[in-house]
Write a protein that holds these residues in place. Structure first.
Motif, PDB file in Angstrom:
ATOM      1  N   ASN A 146       0.843  -1.201   0.000  1.00  0.00           N
ATOM      2  CA  ASN A 146       0.000   0.000   0.000  1.00  0.00           C
ATOM      3  C   ASN A 146       0.879   1.253   0.000  1.00  0.00           C
ATOM      4  O   ASN A 146       2.098   1.155   0.145  1.00  0.00           O
ATOM      5  CB  ASN A 146      -0.960   0.014   1.209  1.00  0.00           C
ATOM      6  CG  ASN A 146      -0.217  -0.101   2.529  1.00  0.00           C
ATOM      7  OD1 ASN A 146       0.476   0.823   2.936  1.00  0.00           O
ATOM      8  ND2 ASN A 146      -0.326  -1.244   3.190  1.00  0.00           N
ATOM      9  N   GLY A 147       0.259   2.408  -0.145  1.00  0.00           N
ATOM     10  CA  GLY A 147       1.016   3.661  -0.239  1.00  0.00           C
ATOM     11  C   GLY A 147       1.671   4.064   1.065  1.00  0.00           C
ATOM     12  O   GLY A 147       2.704   4.749   1.058  1.00  0.00           O
ATOM     13  N   THR A 148       1.081   3.653   2.183  1.00  0.00           N
ATOM     14  CA  THR A 148       1.678   3.966   3.478  1.00  0.00           C
ATOM     15  C   THR A 148       2.963   3.159   3.673  1.00  0.00           C
ATOM     16  O   THR A 148       3.994   3.705   4.090  1.00  0.00           O
ATOM     17  CB  THR A 148       0.673   3.661   4.612  1.00  0.00           C
ATOM     18  OG1 THR A 148      -0.564   4.329   4.321  1.00  0.00           O
ATOM     19  CG2 THR A 148       1.189   4.134   5.956  1.00  0.00           C
ATOM     20  N   ASP A 149       2.896   1.872   3.346  1.00  0.00           N
ATOM     21  CA  ASP A 149       4.107   1.044   3.409  1.00  0.00           C
ATOM     22  C   ASP A 149       5.172   1.567   2.445  1.00  0.00           C
ATOM     23  O   ASP A 149       6.378   1.511   2.753  1.00  0.00           O
ATOM     24  CB  ASP A 149       3.795  -0.410   3.040  1.00  0.00           C
ATOM     25  CG  ASP A 149       3.206  -1.205   4.192  1.00  0.00           C
ATOM     26  OD1 ASP A 149       2.939  -0.605   5.262  1.00  0.00           O
ATOM     27  OD2 ASP A 149       3.016  -2.422   4.032  1.00  0.00           O
ATOM     28  N   GLU A 160       9.297  11.999  -2.467  1.00  0.00           N
ATOM     29  CA  GLU A 160       8.068  12.410  -3.145  1.00  0.00           C
ATOM     30  C   GLU A 160       6.930  11.465  -2.775  1.00  0.00           C
ATOM     31  O   GLU A 160       6.959  10.297  -3.145  1.00  0.00           O
ATOM     32  CB  GLU A 160       8.269  12.408  -4.670  1.00  0.00           C
ATOM     33  CG  GLU A 160       6.974  12.759  -5.409  1.00  0.00           C
ATOM     34  CD  GLU A 160       7.065  12.594  -6.927  1.00  0.00           C
ATOM     35  OE1 GLU A 160       8.080  12.086  -7.436  1.00  0.00           O
ATOM     36  OE2 GLU A 160       6.078  12.976  -7.587  1.00  0.00           O
ATOM     37  N   ASP A 161       5.930  11.975  -2.060  1.00  0.00           N
ATOM     38  CA  ASP A 161       4.715  11.196  -1.797  1.00  0.00           C
ATOM     39  C   ASP A 161       3.769  11.437  -2.979  1.00  0.00           C
ATOM     40  O   ASP A 161       2.997  12.397  -2.988  1.00  0.00           O
ATOM     41  CB  ASP A 161       4.085  11.627  -0.469  1.00  0.00           C
ATOM     42  CG  ASP A 161       2.772  10.883  -0.173  1.00  0.00           C
ATOM     43  OD1 ASP A 161       2.307  10.113  -1.037  1.00  0.00           O
ATOM     44  OD2 ASP A 161       2.222  11.085   0.927  1.00  0.00           O
ATOM     45  N   GLY A 162       3.860  10.548  -3.954  1.00  0.00           N
ATOM     46  CA  GLY A 162       3.050  10.683  -5.167  1.00  0.00           C
ATOM     47  C   GLY A 162       1.787   9.830  -5.126  1.00  0.00           C
ATOM     48  O   GLY A 162       1.290   9.413  -6.173  1.00  0.00           O
ATOM     49  N   ALA A 163       1.267   9.576  -3.922  1.00  0.00           N
ATOM     50  CA  ALA A 163       0.066   8.735  -3.785  1.00  0.00           C
ATOM     51  C   ALA A 163      -1.086   9.271  -4.631  1.00  0.00           C
ATOM     52  O   ALA A 163      -1.868   8.512  -5.199  1.00  0.00           O
ATOM     53  CB  ALA A 163      -0.352   8.633  -2.328  1.00  0.00           C
ATOM     54  N   GLN A 164      -1.189  10.603  -4.699  1.00  0.00           N
ATOM     55  CA  GLN A 164      -2.257  11.213  -5.510  1.00  0.00           C
ATOM     56  C   GLN A 164      -1.701  11.765  -6.815  1.00  0.00           C
ATOM     57  O   GLN A 164      -2.451  12.302  -7.629  1.00  0.00           O
ATOM     58  CB  GLN A 164      -2.911  12.363  -4.725  1.00  0.00           C
ATOM     59  CG  GLN A 164      -3.531  11.915  -3.424  1.00  0.00           C
ATOM     60  CD  GLN A 164      -4.176  13.068  -2.656  1.00  0.00           C
ATOM     61  OE1 GLN A 164      -4.466  14.123  -3.204  1.00  0.00           O
ATOM     62  NE2 GLN A 164      -4.398  12.862  -1.370  1.00  0.00           N
ATOM     63  N   GLY A 165      -0.398  11.667  -6.985  1.00  0.00           N
ATOM     64  CA  GLY A 165       0.239  12.411  -8.073  1.00  0.00           C
ATOM     65  C   GLY A 165       0.439  11.651  -9.358  1.00  0.00           C
ATOM     66  O   GLY A 165       0.746  12.260 -10.390  1.00  0.00           O
ATOM     67  N   THR A 185       4.036   5.804  -4.470  1.00  0.00           N
ATOM     68  CA  THR A 185       2.647   6.035  -4.860  1.00  0.00           C
ATOM     69  C   THR A 185       1.749   4.992  -4.188  1.00  0.00           C
ATOM     70  O   THR A 185       2.235   4.058  -3.538  1.00  0.00           O
ATOM     71  CB  THR A 185       2.450   6.041  -6.385  1.00  0.00           C
ATOM     72  OG1 THR A 185       1.188   6.660  -6.681  1.00  0.00           O
ATOM     73  CG2 THR A 185       2.458   4.637  -6.985  1.00  0.00           C
ATOM     74  N   SER A 186       0.443   5.194  -4.342  1.00  0.00           N
ATOM     75  CA  SER A 186      -0.564   4.297  -3.781  1.00  0.00           C
ATOM     76  C   SER A 186      -1.497   3.856  -4.900  1.00  0.00           C
ATOM     77  O   SER A 186      -1.829   4.642  -5.785  1.00  0.00           O
ATOM     78  CB  SER A 186      -1.374   5.036  -2.712  1.00  0.00           C
ATOM     79  OG  SER A 186      -2.599   4.353  -2.455  1.00  0.00           O
ATOM     80  N   PHE A 187      -1.934   2.599  -4.841  1.00  0.00           N
ATOM     81  CA  PHE A 187      -2.931   2.102  -5.796  1.00  0.00           C
ATOM     82  C   PHE A 187      -4.266   1.853  -5.108  1.00  0.00           C
ATOM     83  O   PHE A 187      -5.071   1.024  -5.567  1.00  0.00           O
ATOM     84  CB  PHE A 187      -2.428   0.828  -6.484  1.00  0.00           C
ATOM     85  CG  PHE A 187      -1.104   0.994  -7.174  1.00  0.00           C
ATOM     86  CD1 PHE A 187      -0.927   1.964  -8.157  1.00  0.00           C
ATOM     87  CD2 PHE A 187      -0.025   0.196  -6.825  1.00  0.00           C
ATOM     88  CE1 PHE A 187       0.299   2.134  -8.789  1.00  0.00           C
ATOM     89  CE2 PHE A 187       1.206   0.354  -7.451  1.00  0.00           C
ATOM     90  CZ  PHE A 187       1.375   1.317  -8.436  1.00  0.00           C
ATOM     91  N   ALA A 241      -9.386   4.513  -5.150  1.00  0.00           N
ATOM     92  CA  ALA A 241      -9.837   5.839  -5.566  1.00  0.00           C
ATOM     93  C   ALA A 241      -8.707   6.746  -6.048  1.00  0.00           C
ATOM     94  O   ALA A 241      -8.940   7.892  -6.417  1.00  0.00           O
ATOM     95  CB  ALA A 241     -10.574   6.510  -4.415  1.00  0.00           C
ATOM     96  N   LYS A 242      -7.468   6.262  -6.061  1.00  0.00           N
ATOM     97  CA  LYS A 242      -6.349   7.110  -6.522  1.00  0.00           C
ATOM     98  C   LYS A 242      -6.356   7.175  -8.055  1.00  0.00           C
ATOM     99  O   LYS A 242      -7.036   6.371  -8.707  1.00  0.00           O
ATOM    100  CB  LYS A 242      -5.018   6.535  -6.028  1.00  0.00           C
ATOM    101  CG  LYS A 242      -4.952   6.289  -4.543  1.00  0.00           C
ATOM    102  CD  LYS A 242      -4.733   7.546  -3.726  1.00  0.00           C
ATOM    103  CE  LYS A 242      -4.886   7.203  -2.252  1.00  0.00           C
ATOM    104  NZ  LYS A 242      -4.314   8.132  -1.323  1.00  0.00           N
ATOM    105  N   PRO A 243      -5.561   8.074  -8.642  1.00  0.00           N
ATOM    106  CA  PRO A 243      -5.571   8.193 -10.107  1.00  0.00           C
ATOM    107  C   PRO A 243      -5.368   6.844 -10.815  1.00  0.00           C
ATOM    108  O   PRO A 243      -6.051   6.541 -11.795  1.00  0.00           O
ATOM    109  CB  PRO A 243      -4.417   9.153 -10.384  1.00  0.00           C
ATOM    110  CG  PRO A 243      -4.374  10.021  -9.171  1.00  0.00           C
ATOM    111  CD  PRO A 243      -4.723   9.120  -8.023  1.00  0.00           C
TER     112      PRO A 243
HETATM  113  C1  LIG Z   1      -3.688   7.690  -0.004  1.00  0.00           C
HETATM  114  C2  LIG Z   1      -2.491   8.407   0.441  1.00  0.00           C
HETATM  115  C3  LIG Z   1      -1.432   7.766   1.097  1.00  0.00           C
HETATM  116  C4  LIG Z   1      -1.518   6.351   1.598  1.00  0.00           C
HETATM  117  O1  LIG Z   1      -1.826   5.390   0.650  1.00  0.00           O
HETATM  118  P1  LIG Z   1      -2.509   3.997   1.129  1.00  0.00           P
HETATM  119  O2  LIG Z   1      -2.356   3.134  -0.099  1.00  0.00           O
HETATM  120  O3  LIG Z   1      -3.918   4.292   1.463  1.00  0.00           O
HETATM  121  O4  LIG Z   1      -1.733   3.478   2.276  1.00  0.00           O
HETATM  122  C5  LIG Z   1      -0.304   8.499   1.392  1.00  0.00           C
HETATM  123  N1  LIG Z   1      -0.209   9.799   1.078  1.00  0.00           N
HETATM  124  C6  LIG Z   1      -1.193  10.457   0.457  1.00  0.00           C
HETATM  125  C7  LIG Z   1      -1.012  11.893   0.123  1.00  0.00           C
HETATM  126  C8  LIG Z   1      -2.382   9.795   0.132  1.00  0.00           C
HETATM  127  O5  LIG Z   1      -3.367  10.467  -0.469  1.00  0.00           O
END
Ligand SMILES: *Cc1c(COP(=O)(O)O)cnc(C)c1O
Length: 374
Positions: free
Chosen positions: A57-60, A161-166, A185-187, A190-192
């Motif tokens: 996940n994006g947090t990991d 770079e936290d590109g979870a939404q980017g 990034t995160s998948f 609801a992300k892009p």
């Molecule tokens: C969603 C999100 C995360 C975490 O991603 P998960 O896959 O839900 O763990 C981290 N940073 C930002 C800015 C997010 O929007």
């Protein structure tokens, strides 16, 4: 009407997604199937870096990126005050101290001027070592990397770079998830670019960092042997079913989805400009529109509009109702809180329905309702 219409997306992609998922179940290669490494290659090529290391996940992904650089106690990590909790949570989890930095109310992203000030303050007033900045590409728009790279160079900061939404955003020809020393990034669905469960990835150009990430995501294993554990790690893999889904979705994203969200954003802005504050994208920047967020003059007007739209069947969201320095989990942190722009935004923002399958008639309906409410 859906805020982000994943059902519609599935209807369009169903034959390809069903076939891809059935293939995984037929092969029974649920963990580390070949679809995972194939996807990693595609993703690395798409964003323009040497390696993509997928994870759970994006947090990991953020935690892996921070662990690989040994971030921990005594480190000051600069994080925008207006973001999703994970951006700061992983920093604190590792024993480092998040320092919350105010954002630019036009871009919603970390303010380079505020970052510079915060670094100076930490140097002067704390025993902490300024170590890294977590730049969040909020709502799909890359942070101001040209300015941040200069500040990072001058102060010896790593850029994470936290590109979870980017994912899908750009500055010129440079794609999101290729900025900084390391990117994530995160998948989340609801992300892009979303999968059908949890998923994430880390991006790097460095051979050794990539190898270390691969070790850390599987219990600190050695390169050749899963049962030879060289260090403490995590159990954080992207499973094969998610990789198979993402392979289909990445194709749609490249072929038309990214274009479609940009078209939807343009239609919104044409219709709403002058009625409320619409998002502004600076020259050379390009967003992947994880959110289309407008600003109302104050909390009372924002809340009233949200309620009236809900009554018409139009779903909206508030990202984010509370900034980082106001979160109970961070109440004991010694620094931060000097973030008036972030605080203001929490009371003024409203995210409208946004996804690649939004139709012009729906946008008209939403905008007509907003105008009559105002
Ligand atoms: C969603 C999100 C995360 C975490 O991603 P998960 O896959 O839900 O763990 C981290 N940073 C930002 C800015 C997010 O929007």
């Amino acid at each position: 009407m859906q805020f982000r219409d994943l059902k519609k997306q599935y209807q369009v992609l169903k034959p390809r997604i069903d076939a891809a998922v059935i293939q995984v179940m037929t092969d029974c290669n649920f963990i580390s199937g070949k679809q995972v490494s194939e996807l990693e290659h595609r993703l690395a090529e798409y964003v323009g870096v040497k390696y993509c290391v997928s994870c759970a996940n994006g947090t990991d992904a953020l935690e892996l990126a921070e662990r690989v650089y040994g971030i921990g106690e005594g480190d000051a990590i600069f994080v925008p005050d207006f973001t999703f909790f994970s951006s700061a949570e992983t920093v604190a989890d590792l024993g480092a101290t998040p320092i919350f930095v105010d954002v630019d109310p036009k871009t919603f992203n970390i303010s380079p001027a505020a970052l510079e000030k915060a670094v100076m303050k930490v140097r002067a007033l704390s025993g902490l070592r300024p170590r890294a900045v977590v730049t969040v590409d909020l709502f799909g728009l890359p942070a101001d990397y040209p300015a941040i790279e200069r500040i990072a160079r001058e102060n010896g900061l790593l850029i994470i770079e936290d590109g979870a939404q980017g994912f899908g955003g750009r500055i010129g020809e440079r794609r999101a998830c290729s900025f900084g020393d390391i990117a994530t990034t995160s998948f989340f669905p609801a992300k892009p670019l979303g999968c059908y469960g949890d998923g994430g990835a880390v991006f790097t150009n460095d051979d050794d960092i990539a190898a270390m990430l691969r070790s850390l995501r599987v219990h600190g294993k050695s390169e050749s042997d899963k049962y030879d554990n060289l260090r403490l790690g995590m159990n954080s893999r992207l499973d094969t079913i998610q990789a198979a889904v993402l392979d289909v979705k990445l194709t749609a994203f490249e072929e038309y989805e990214l274009e479609q969200v940009n078209r939807a954003a343009e239609l919104y802005s044409q219709r709403l400009a002058g009625y409320l504050e619409v998002p502004e994208i600076a020259g050379g920047f390009s967003s992947s529109w994880a959110q289309y967020t407008v600003k109302l003059p104050d909390r009372e007007k924002r809340d009233a509009l949200q309620k009236q739209l809900a009554a018409e069947g139009i779903p909206t969201m508030i990202y984010y109702p509370k900034c980082m320095h106001q979160q109970g989990a961070f109440a004991s942190l010694p620094y931060g809180g000097d973030c008036p722009e972030a605080e203001q935004l929490c009371g003024r923002v409203l995210a409208l329905p946004m996804h690649p399958y939004l139709e012009e008639a729906e946008i008209d309906f939403i905008c007509d309702n907003i105008k009559s409410c105002l």
